[in-house]
Design a protein around this motif. Structure first.
Motif, short mmCIF file in Angstrom:
data_model
loop_
_atom_site.label_atom_id
_atom_site.label_comp_id
_atom_site.label_asym_id
_atom_site.label_seq_id
_atom_site.Cartn_x
_atom_site.Cartn_y
_atom_site.Cartn_z
N GLY A 3 0.82 -1.20 0.00
CA GLY A 3 0.00 0.00 0.00
C GLY A 3 0.85 1.25 0.00
N GLY A 4 0.21 2.37 -0.21
CA GLY A 4 0.90 3.64 -0.16
C GLY A 4 1.34 4.16 -1.51
N MET A 5 1.91 5.36 -1.47
CA MET A 5 2.33 6.09 -2.67
C MET A 5 3.84 6.13 -2.74
N SER A 44 -3.96 0.51 9.56
CA SER A 44 -2.78 0.94 8.82
C SER A 44 -1.89 -0.24 8.46
N PHE A 45 -1.91 -1.28 9.28
CA PHE A 45 -1.12 -2.46 8.99
C PHE A 45 -1.78 -3.30 7.90
N LEU A 46 -3.11 -3.31 7.84
CA LEU A 46 -3.82 -4.19 6.92
C LEU A 46 -4.09 -3.57 5.55
N PHE A 47 -3.91 -2.26 5.41
CA PHE A 47 -4.20 -1.64 4.12
C PHE A 47 -3.22 -2.17 3.09
N ILE A 48 -3.71 -2.95 2.15
CA ILE A 48 -2.81 -3.65 1.24
C ILE A 48 -2.98 -3.26 -0.21
N GLY A 49 -3.98 -2.48 -0.55
CA GLY A 49 -4.23 -2.15 -1.94
C GLY A 49 -3.72 -0.77 -2.30
N HIS A 50 -3.98 -0.38 -3.54
CA HIS A 50 -3.54 0.91 -4.04
C HIS A 50 -4.68 1.62 -4.75
N THR A 51 -4.66 2.93 -4.68
CA THR A 51 -5.58 3.74 -5.46
C THR A 51 -5.00 3.87 -6.87
N PRO A 52 -5.83 4.21 -7.85
CA PRO A 52 -5.30 4.39 -9.22
C PRO A 52 -4.13 5.39 -9.30
N PRO A 53 -4.15 6.53 -8.60
CA PRO A 53 -2.98 7.43 -8.67
C PRO A 53 -1.70 6.79 -8.13
N GLN A 54 -1.83 5.96 -7.09
CA GLN A 54 -0.65 5.28 -6.55
C GLN A 54 -0.08 4.29 -7.56
N MET A 94 -0.51 4.48 -10.88
CA MET A 94 0.06 5.26 -11.99
C MET A 94 1.43 5.83 -11.62
N ALA A 95 1.57 6.33 -10.41
CA ALA A 95 2.86 6.87 -9.96
C ALA A 95 3.92 5.77 -9.93
N GLY A 96 3.54 4.59 -9.44
CA GLY A 96 4.48 3.47 -9.44
C GLY A 96 4.86 3.06 -10.85
N GLY A 97 3.87 3.06 -11.74
CA GLY A 97 4.15 2.72 -13.14
C GLY A 97 5.11 3.70 -13.78
N LEU A 98 4.89 4.98 -13.54
CA LEU A 98 5.80 6.00 -14.09
C LEU A 98 7.20 5.87 -13.51
N LEU A 99 7.28 5.59 -12.22
CA LEU A 99 8.58 5.38 -11.58
C LEU A 99 9.30 4.19 -12.21
N GLY A 100 8.57 3.10 -12.45
CA GLY A 100 9.17 1.92 -13.06
C GLY A 100 9.68 2.20 -14.46
N ILE A 101 8.90 2.90 -15.26
CA ILE A 101 9.32 3.24 -16.62
C ILE A 101 10.56 4.14 -16.58
N LEU A 102 10.53 5.14 -15.70
CA LEU A 102 11.67 6.04 -15.58
C LEU A 102 12.93 5.28 -15.17
N THR A 103 12.79 4.36 -14.23
CA THR A 103 13.93 3.56 -13.79
C THR A 103 14.49 2.73 -14.94
N ALA A 104 13.61 2.12 -15.72
CA ALA A 104 14.04 1.31 -16.87
C ALA A 104 14.72 2.17 -17.93
N VAL A 105 14.19 3.36 -18.17
CA VAL A 105 14.80 4.25 -19.18
C VAL A 105 16.20 4.67 -18.73
N ILE A 106 16.33 5.07 -17.48
CA ILE A 106 17.65 5.45 -16.97
C ILE A 106 18.61 4.27 -17.02
N GLY A 107 18.13 3.10 -16.63
CA GLY A 107 18.96 1.89 -16.71
C GLY A 107 19.38 1.58 -18.14
N HIS A 108 18.46 1.76 -19.07
CA HIS A 108 18.78 1.53 -20.48
C HIS A 108 19.84 2.51 -20.97
#
Length: 148
Positions: free
Chosen positions: A53-55, A115-125, A127-141
């Protein structure tokens, strides 16, 4: 005599760009949660390094980094990229669907430990994770291309 050489003998797990990209994206996402909690609440919460969970969504960051780096390395038209993309879409859909609803249900049922059991994500969370992953892959590339 000709011996077949397994592909793993030609490379190392330490030079596996998709794997490294995924792990780095995961740790960056978890670190962001750790420092964001400190900034908001002025307390260190070590659970943020391993919790769900979380952003931003570390699950989304991990699978999108894997997918993008596989695309960069193997090509975006091949079956390996398609497999990684389908896996990423399932993980991201699940994070905002089943896991989010399970976390919300747990929050309603067990208010004292929500707070311990919240395990899911909201759509913005996600999307932010997805953008972070793409950015990480681009920099790695870019690092991989520059070093070869």
């Amino acid at each position: 005599m000709h011996y077949y050489k397994f592909p793993i003998m030609h490379s190392s797990i330490f030079t596996n760009y998709p794997l490294i990209s995924s792990i780095v994206a995961f740790f960056i996402a978890q670190s962001i949660k750790f420092f964001t909690t400190w900034y908001k609440e002025r307390r260190w919460d070590v659970k943020q390094f391993v919790g769900s969970g979380g952003m931003p969504s570390s699950h989304s960051a991990t699978v999108t980094a894997l997918t993008a780096s596989v695309g960069f390395q193997e090509g975006f038209g091949g079956p390996l990229f398609a497999t990684a993309l389908v896996l990423a879409l399932i993980v991201m859909y699940d994070a905002t669907g089943v896991r989010l609803q399970a976390g919300r249900q747990a929050e309603v049922s067990f208010m004292s430990i929500s707070s311990f059991l919240f395990i899911g994500h909201t759509p913005p969370q996600v999307m932010a994770g997805g953008l972070l992953g793409i950015l990480t892959a681009v920099i790695g590339h870019l690092i991989t291309v520059a070093s070869s």
